[in-house]
Design an enzyme around this catalytic site. Sequence first.
Site, PDB file in Angstrom:
ATOM      1  N   GLU A  25     -13.071   0.453  -2.632  1.00  0.00           N
ATOM      2  CA  GLU A  25     -13.891   0.115  -1.456  1.00  0.00           C
ATOM      3  C   GLU A  25     -13.420   0.879  -0.227  1.00  0.00           C
ATOM      4  O   GLU A  25     -14.209   1.390   0.560  1.00  0.00           O
ATOM      5  CB  GLU A  25     -13.796  -1.390  -1.154  1.00  0.00           C
ATOM      6  CG  GLU A  25     -14.384  -2.293  -2.213  1.00  0.00           C
ATOM      7  CD  GLU A  25     -13.365  -2.718  -3.269  1.00  0.00           C
ATOM      8  OE1 GLU A  25     -12.508  -1.891  -3.653  1.00  0.00           O
ATOM      9  OE2 GLU A  25     -13.446  -3.867  -3.711  1.00  0.00           O
ATOM     10  N   GLU A  53      -4.601   5.253  -7.746  1.00  0.00           N
ATOM     11  CA  GLU A  53      -3.280   4.631  -7.850  1.00  0.00           C
ATOM     12  C   GLU A  53      -2.167   5.658  -7.636  1.00  0.00           C
ATOM     13  O   GLU A  53      -2.407   6.868  -7.552  1.00  0.00           O
ATOM     14  CB  GLU A  53      -3.162   3.926  -9.203  1.00  0.00           C
ATOM     15  CG  GLU A  53      -4.186   2.793  -9.305  1.00  0.00           C
ATOM     16  CD  GLU A  53      -4.013   1.918 -10.539  1.00  0.00           C
ATOM     17  OE1 GLU A  53      -3.273   2.286 -11.466  1.00  0.00           O
ATOM     18  OE2 GLU A  53      -4.651   0.837 -10.550  1.00  0.00           O
ATOM     19  N   ASN A  54      -0.943   5.131  -7.544  1.00  0.00           N
ATOM     20  CA  ASN A  54       0.206   5.987  -7.257  1.00  0.00           C
ATOM     21  C   ASN A  54       1.422   5.416  -7.971  1.00  0.00           C
ATOM     22  O   ASN A  54       1.549   4.186  -8.084  1.00  0.00           O
ATOM     23  CB  ASN A  54       0.444   6.011  -5.738  1.00  0.00           C
ATOM     24  CG  ASN A  54       1.381   7.122  -5.324  1.00  0.00           C
ATOM     25  OD1 ASN A  54       2.576   7.059  -5.567  1.00  0.00           O
ATOM     26  ND2 ASN A  54       0.830   8.144  -4.711  1.00  0.00           N
ATOM     27  N   ALA A  55       2.316   6.296  -8.430  1.00  0.00           N
ATOM     28  CA  ALA A  55       3.547   5.850  -9.084  1.00  0.00           C
ATOM     29  C   ALA A  55       4.353   4.949  -8.149  1.00  0.00           C
ATOM     30  O   ALA A  55       5.069   4.050  -8.597  1.00  0.00           O
ATOM     31  CB  ALA A  55       4.384   7.052  -9.510  1.00  0.00           C
TER      32      ALA A  55
HETATM   33  N1  THU Z   1      -8.867  -2.624  -6.962  1.00  0.00           N
HETATM   34  C1  THU Z   1      -9.904  -2.045  -6.319  1.00  0.00           C
HETATM   35  O1  THU Z   1     -10.027  -0.816  -6.283  1.00  0.00           O
HETATM   36  N2  THU Z   1     -10.808  -2.854  -5.735  1.00  0.00           N
HETATM   37  C2  THU Z   1     -10.814  -4.212  -5.817  1.00  0.00           C
HETATM   38  O2  THU Z   1     -11.713  -4.850  -5.284  1.00  0.00           O
HETATM   39  C3  THU Z   1      -9.730  -4.900  -6.523  1.00  0.00           C
HETATM   40  C4  THU Z   1      -8.632  -4.047  -7.015  1.00  0.00           C
HETATM   41  C5  THU Z   1      -7.904  -1.753  -7.654  1.00  0.00           C
HETATM   42  C6  THU Z   1      -6.520  -1.666  -7.066  1.00  0.00           C
HETATM   43  C7  THU Z   1      -5.717  -1.237  -8.281  1.00  0.00           C
HETATM   44  O3  THU Z   1      -5.823   0.166  -8.440  1.00  0.00           O
HETATM   45  C8  THU Z   1      -6.432  -1.899  -9.449  1.00  0.00           C
HETATM   46  O4  THU Z   1      -7.731  -2.217  -8.985  1.00  0.00           O
HETATM   47  C9  THU Z   1      -5.749  -3.140  -9.969  1.00  0.00           C
HETATM   48  O5  THU Z   1      -5.482  -4.017  -8.939  1.00  0.00           O
END
Ligand code: THU
Length: 162
Positions: free
Chosen positions: A74, A63-65
């Site tokens: 994925e 994630e990022n700010a």
């Molecule tokens: N996220 C994934 O990494 N894969 C998914 O299949 C669904 C969502 C992440 C994105 C974000 O960092 C967090 O889950 C919440 O949406």
Amino acid sequence: MPSFHFTYDSFPDATSIDPVLQQLMATAAEAARNLSYAPYSKFQVGAAVLLENDAVVQGSNQENASFPAGICAERVALNSAAVLYPGIKVLTIAIAYTKAHIDAEMADEVLSPCGICRQVISEVYQRQNSPIRLLMSSANGKIIMINDAQNLLPFSFGSHML
Ligand code: THU
């Protein structure tokens, strides 16, 4: 009337699947627990990609700010695999998640790839011209297996349009 139809397998727990896939799912879960960077959503996702040469590549959400700059597990796994093992086909991608509080209703819910990740999986499929198996898991260990992830993106946009 034209329609889309596909079948999938559902398993109550990982012990019911092939040991190689069981290990792959454990590797995805390990990535969710230990490699995720999710300080904002606190939703930790892990992915593990099994390649034709038996290599396994992990990914986790980063994630990022600046929220849209974040990336899903994925895509991290698939893009890493493309760089680490160029030209080697992806056979299977397993995904798992964890978060602080999982209630009973949520525990049975499998994590399914978001739309952008489906598009990226679709590109890998077109690039290698062979199907990618998808394993999705719930917090209580249930597994859903789709032998061709392309089924999750009917009417997909792709290079054939360009
Ligand atoms: N996220 C994934 O990494 N894969 C998914 O299949 C669904 C969502 C992440 C994105 C974000 O960092 C967090 O889950 C919440 O949406």
